[in-house]
Motif scaffolding. Structure first.
Motif, PDB file in Angstrom:
ATOM      1  N   GLY A  19     -19.437  32.840   4.659  1.00  0.00           N
ATOM      2  CA  GLY A  19     -18.385  33.364   6.098  1.00  0.00           C
ATOM      3  C   GLY A  19     -18.796  32.630   6.993  1.00  0.00           C
ATOM      4  O   GLY A  19     -18.851  33.618   8.698  1.00  0.00           O
ATOM      5  N   GLY A  20     -20.284  31.724   6.513  1.00  0.00           N
ATOM      6  CA  GLY A  20     -21.490  32.112   7.936  1.00  0.00           C
ATOM      7  C   GLY A  20     -20.688  30.572   9.130  1.00  0.00           C
ATOM      8  O   GLY A  20     -20.266  29.522   8.031  1.00  0.00           O
ATOM      9  N   PRO A  21     -21.830  30.101   9.675  1.00  0.00           N
ATOM     10  CA  PRO A  21     -21.653  28.388  10.576  1.00  0.00           C
ATOM     11  C   PRO A  21     -21.997  27.748   9.651  1.00  0.00           C
ATOM     12  O   PRO A  21     -22.980  27.687   8.752  1.00  0.00           O
ATOM     13  N   PRO A  22     -21.059  26.325   9.593  1.00  0.00           N
ATOM     14  CA  PRO A  22     -21.930  25.618   8.312  1.00  0.00           C
ATOM     15  C   PRO A  22     -23.312  24.671   9.004  1.00  0.00           C
ATOM     16  O   PRO A  22     -23.308  24.950  10.701  1.00  0.00           O
ATOM     17  N   VAL A  23     -24.218  23.474   8.490  1.00  0.00           N
ATOM     18  CA  VAL A  23     -25.125  23.457   8.840  1.00  0.00           C
ATOM     19  C   VAL A  23     -24.364  22.692   9.888  1.00  0.00           C
ATOM     20  O   VAL A  23     -25.487  22.162  10.963  1.00  0.00           O
ATOM     21  N   ARG A  92     -21.446   7.029  11.377  1.00  0.00           N
ATOM     22  CA  ARG A  92     -21.740   5.690  10.559  1.00  0.00           C
ATOM     23  C   ARG A  92     -22.766   4.954  10.627  1.00  0.00           C
ATOM     24  O   ARG A  92     -23.194   3.738  10.443  1.00  0.00           O
ATOM     25  N   HIS A  93     -23.727   5.833  10.245  1.00  0.00           N
ATOM     26  CA  HIS A  93     -25.026   5.205   9.838  1.00  0.00           C
ATOM     27  C   HIS A  93     -25.174   4.969   7.974  1.00  0.00           C
ATOM     28  O   HIS A  93     -24.777   5.886   7.732  1.00  0.00           O
ATOM     29  N   PRO A  94     -25.799   4.363   8.380  1.00  0.00           N
ATOM     30  CA  PRO A  94     -25.595   3.943   6.980  1.00  0.00           C
ATOM     31  C   PRO A  94     -26.747   4.785   6.150  1.00  0.00           C
ATOM     32  O   PRO A  94     -26.165   4.851   4.141  1.00  0.00           O
ATOM     33  N   LEU A  95     -27.623   5.782   6.089  1.00  0.00           N
ATOM     34  CA  LEU A  95     -27.733   7.087   5.548  1.00  0.00           C
ATOM     35  C   LEU A  95     -27.958   8.346   6.040  1.00  0.00           C
ATOM     36  O   LEU A  95     -28.016   9.338   5.417  1.00  0.00           O
ATOM     37  N   GLY A  96     -26.640   8.390   6.874  1.00  0.00           N
ATOM     38  CA  GLY A  96     -26.939   9.773   7.241  1.00  0.00           C
ATOM     39  C   GLY A  96     -26.018  10.865   6.342  1.00  0.00           C
ATOM     40  O   GLY A  96     -25.964  11.379   5.590  1.00  0.00           O
ATOM     41  N   GLU A  97     -24.169  10.669   6.643  1.00  0.00           N
ATOM     42  CA  GLU A  97     -23.430  11.496   5.687  1.00  0.00           C
ATOM     43  C   GLU A  97     -23.436  11.516   4.166  1.00  0.00           C
ATOM     44  O   GLU A  97     -23.628   9.878   3.777  1.00  0.00           O
ATOM     45  N   GLY A  98     -24.168  12.312   2.859  1.00  0.00           N
ATOM     46  CA  GLY A  98     -23.771  11.959   1.833  1.00  0.00           C
ATOM     47  C   GLY A  98     -25.386  12.134   1.554  1.00  0.00           C
ATOM     48  O   GLY A  98     -26.480  12.281   0.434  1.00  0.00           O
ATOM     49  N   LEU A  99     -26.237  11.544   2.774  1.00  0.00           N
ATOM     50  CA  LEU A  99     -28.203  11.508   2.019  1.00  0.00           C
ATOM     51  C   LEU A  99     -28.477  12.838   2.860  1.00  0.00           C
ATOM     52  O   LEU A  99     -29.475  13.872   2.178  1.00  0.00           O
ATOM     53  N   PHE A 100     -28.335  12.826   4.243  1.00  0.00           N
ATOM     54  CA  PHE A 100     -29.239  13.711   5.121  1.00  0.00           C
ATOM     55  C   PHE A 100     -28.331  15.259   5.222  1.00  0.00           C
ATOM     56  O   PHE A 100     -28.486  16.135   5.846  1.00  0.00           O
ATOM     57  N   LEU A 101     -26.765  14.760   5.211  1.00  0.00           N
ATOM     58  CA  LEU A 101     -25.869  15.657   5.338  1.00  0.00           C
ATOM     59  C   LEU A 101     -25.445  15.285   4.562  1.00  0.00           C
ATOM     60  O   LEU A 101     -24.376  14.371   4.141  1.00  0.00           O
ATOM     61  N   SER A 102     -24.421  17.066   3.992  1.00  0.00           N
ATOM     62  CA  SER A 102     -22.865  16.778   3.150  1.00  0.00           C
ATOM     63  C   SER A 102     -21.360  16.360   3.988  1.00  0.00           C
ATOM     64  O   SER A 102     -21.840  16.404   5.346  1.00  0.00           O
ATOM     65  N   ALA A 103     -20.824  15.402   3.503  1.00  0.00           N
ATOM     66  CA  ALA A 103     -19.802  15.071   3.858  1.00  0.00           C
ATOM     67  C   ALA A 103     -18.802  16.500   4.545  1.00  0.00           C
ATOM     68  O   ALA A 103     -17.905  16.119   5.747  1.00  0.00           O
ATOM     69  N   ASP A 104     -18.994  17.438   4.090  1.00  0.00           N
ATOM     70  CA  ASP A 104     -17.706  18.533   4.830  1.00  0.00           C
ATOM     71  C   ASP A 104     -18.975  18.997   5.433  1.00  0.00           C
ATOM     72  O   ASP A 104     -18.819  20.001   6.616  1.00  0.00           O
ATOM     73  N   GLY A 105     -20.254  18.377   6.379  1.00  0.00           N
ATOM     74  CA  GLY A 105     -21.076  19.406   6.683  1.00  0.00           C
ATOM     75  C   GLY A 105     -21.380  20.930   6.904  1.00  0.00           C
ATOM     76  O   GLY A 105     -22.251  21.774   7.622  1.00  0.00           O
ATOM     77  N   SER A 106     -21.647  21.103   5.563  1.00  0.00           N
ATOM     78  CA  SER A 106     -21.470  22.350   4.857  1.00  0.00           C
ATOM     79  C   SER A 106     -23.467  22.135   4.658  1.00  0.00           C
ATOM     80  O   SER A 106     -24.260  23.642   4.255  1.00  0.00           O
ATOM     81  N   ALA A 107     -24.444  21.713   4.451  1.00  0.00           N
ATOM     82  CA  ALA A 107     -25.505  21.416   3.657  1.00  0.00           C
ATOM     83  C   ALA A 107     -25.945  19.927   4.276  1.00  0.00           C
ATOM     84  O   ALA A 107     -25.521  19.011   4.307  1.00  0.00           O
ATOM     85  N   ALA A 108     -27.628  20.404   4.257  1.00  0.00           N
ATOM     86  CA  ALA A 108     -28.089  18.797   4.750  1.00  0.00           C
ATOM     87  C   ALA A 108     -29.174  19.533   3.774  1.00  0.00           C
ATOM     88  O   ALA A 108     -30.170  20.157   3.448  1.00  0.00           O
ATOM     89  N   ALA A 109     -30.133  18.106   3.968  1.00  0.00           N
ATOM     90  CA  ALA A 109     -31.210  17.938   3.024  1.00  0.00           C
ATOM     91  C   ALA A 109     -32.266  17.543   4.011  1.00  0.00           C
ATOM     92  O   ALA A 109     -32.366  17.035   4.776  1.00  0.00           O
ATOM     93  N   VAL A 110     -33.620  17.905   3.480  1.00  0.00           N
ATOM     94  CA  VAL A 110     -34.686  17.863   4.165  1.00  0.00           C
ATOM     95  C   VAL A 110     -35.437  17.079   3.042  1.00  0.00           C
ATOM     96  O   VAL A 110     -35.725  18.468   2.161  1.00  0.00           O
ATOM     97  N   TYR A 111     -36.111  16.140   3.007  1.00  0.00           N
ATOM     98  CA  TYR A 111     -37.009  15.377   2.105  1.00  0.00           C
ATOM     99  C   TYR A 111     -38.621  15.421   2.681  1.00  0.00           C
ATOM    100  O   TYR A 111     -38.927  15.204   3.602  1.00  0.00           O
ATOM    101  N   ALA A 112     -39.308  15.404   1.756  1.00  0.00           N
ATOM    102  CA  ALA A 112     -40.028  16.355   1.594  1.00  0.00           C
ATOM    103  C   ALA A 112     -41.867  15.603   0.899  1.00  0.00           C
ATOM    104  O   ALA A 112     -41.392  15.830  -0.172  1.00  0.00           O
ATOM    105  N   ARG A 113     -42.808  14.880   1.253  1.00  0.00           N
ATOM    106  CA  ARG A 113     -43.414  13.947   0.318  1.00  0.00           C
ATOM    107  C   ARG A 113     -44.462  14.988   0.375  1.00  0.00           C
ATOM    108  O   ARG A 113     -45.046  15.641   1.044  1.00  0.00           O
ATOM    109  N   LEU A 114     -45.228  15.461  -0.787  1.00  0.00           N
ATOM    110  CA  LEU A 114     -46.515  15.940  -1.074  1.00  0.00           C
ATOM    111  C   LEU A 114     -47.709  15.893  -0.155  1.00  0.00           C
ATOM    112  O   LEU A 114     -47.928  14.587  -0.328  1.00  0.00           O
ATOM    113  N   ALA A 115     -49.124  16.694  -0.081  1.00  0.00           N
ATOM    114  CA  ALA A 115     -49.613  15.511   0.493  1.00  0.00           C
ATOM    115  C   ALA A 115     -51.169  15.238  -0.486  1.00  0.00           C
ATOM    116  O   ALA A 115     -50.311  15.572  -1.962  1.00  0.00           O
ATOM    117  N   GLU A 116     -52.000  14.564   0.122  1.00  0.00           N
ATOM    118  CA  GLU A 116     -52.577  14.464  -1.301  1.00  0.00           C
ATOM    119  C   GLU A 116     -53.326  15.759  -1.761  1.00  0.00           C
ATOM    120  O   GLU A 116     -53.904  16.391  -1.028  1.00  0.00           O
TER     121      GLU A 116
END
Length: 255
Positions: A19-23, A92-116
């Motif tokens: 019921g809320g707005p998509p990402v 249009r970006h080769p890494l955009g949709e599907g990796l950082f943003l879902s195809a329907d726009g409802s979810a997005a991913a953030v990839y974080a590397r752990l500190a040393e």
């Protein structure tokens, strides 16, 4: 992971609530950029290696070397039409949709590397504490990825072992007493189990072998092997004593 020196990485999933707005909306993209900025400041995260739509560069045709290359969230879309144009550019970006943003726009991913120097357990606990006050926002934040799965599964296994091992000890003690009919035998078997467990895990700690999802089942396996070994030993000892009693002079006179 060792061959390619793959670093530990946690995936933070930002998703819309029912019921809320998509990402992929004005509010969602603004929230995603805030998450990216605040996540970089956490000490358990390598701030220079956080990847999301807020850091994904958007190359443009005819861009000169002196011009500044912007990321996708440098300017947040301010209208539904601008959001639709934004999604088209991401698609249009080769890494955009599907990796950082879902195809329907409802979810997005953030990839974080752990500190040393930060362990997986410490990182997951710190990120869980960081997410908790943000649960009141209009979007869900979830930790995902192999690193998080291993930590959470490890917690579940250790929690189960905390109550299954005592039950296993009680059941084995009752079975041993029912079979051998002597408290001394039960004490001897459980003492061997304790000594074996201390030796096994003490040797692992001395050698620097970590406790993983595979080795967490060692207490159950070691207990079963030690008890089986003692049962065979005590059974043969009782058989030997019975044979010795029958062949002794007192036994022959009684016969």
């Amino acid at each position: 992971a060792r061959t390619f020196r793959e670093p530990d990485q946690i995936i933070l999933l930002v998703s819309a609530r029912p019921g809320g707005p998509p990402v992929a909306s004005v509010a969602g993209l603004r929230f995603l950029r805030e998450v990216d900025v605040h996540l970089r400041d956490l000490p358990v995260v390598d701030g220079d290696n956080v990847r999301s739509l807020a850091s994904l560069l958007e190359p443009q045709a005819g861009l000169s070397a002196l011009q500044h290359i912007r990321d996708f969230l440098t300017d947040i879309p301010a209208s539904p039409a601008a959001v639709a144009d934004f999604r088209a550019r991401v698609r249009r970006h080769p890494l955009g949709e599907g990796l950082f943003l879902s195809a329907d726009g409802s979810a997005a991913a953030v990839y974080a590397r752990l500190a040393e120097g930060v362990t997986r357990q410490e990182a997951v606990e710190a990120l869980e504490d960081w997410i908790r006050p943000r649960a009141v926002s209009g979007f869900d934040l979830r930790l995902t990825g192999p690193v998080v799965a291993e930590v959470l599964l490890g917690r579940s296994v250790l929690r189960d072992l905390a109550w299954t091992i005592p039950i296993m000890v009680v059941v084995m003690s009752l079975l041993l007493y029912g079979c051998l009919r002597t408290p001394g035998a039960v004490v001897a078997v459980m003492a061997e189990v304790l000594v074996v467990l201390v030796c096994v895990f003490g040797a692992m700690g001395h050698a620097g072998v970590p406790v993983t999802l595979v080795t967490t089942v060692l207490p159950v396996v070691v207990m079963a092997l030690a008890v089986a070994d003692e049962i065979h030993f005590l059974e043969r000892l009782q058989a030997f004593q019975a044979t010795a009693a029958d062949t002794s002079p007192a036994g022959r006179r009684g016969a």
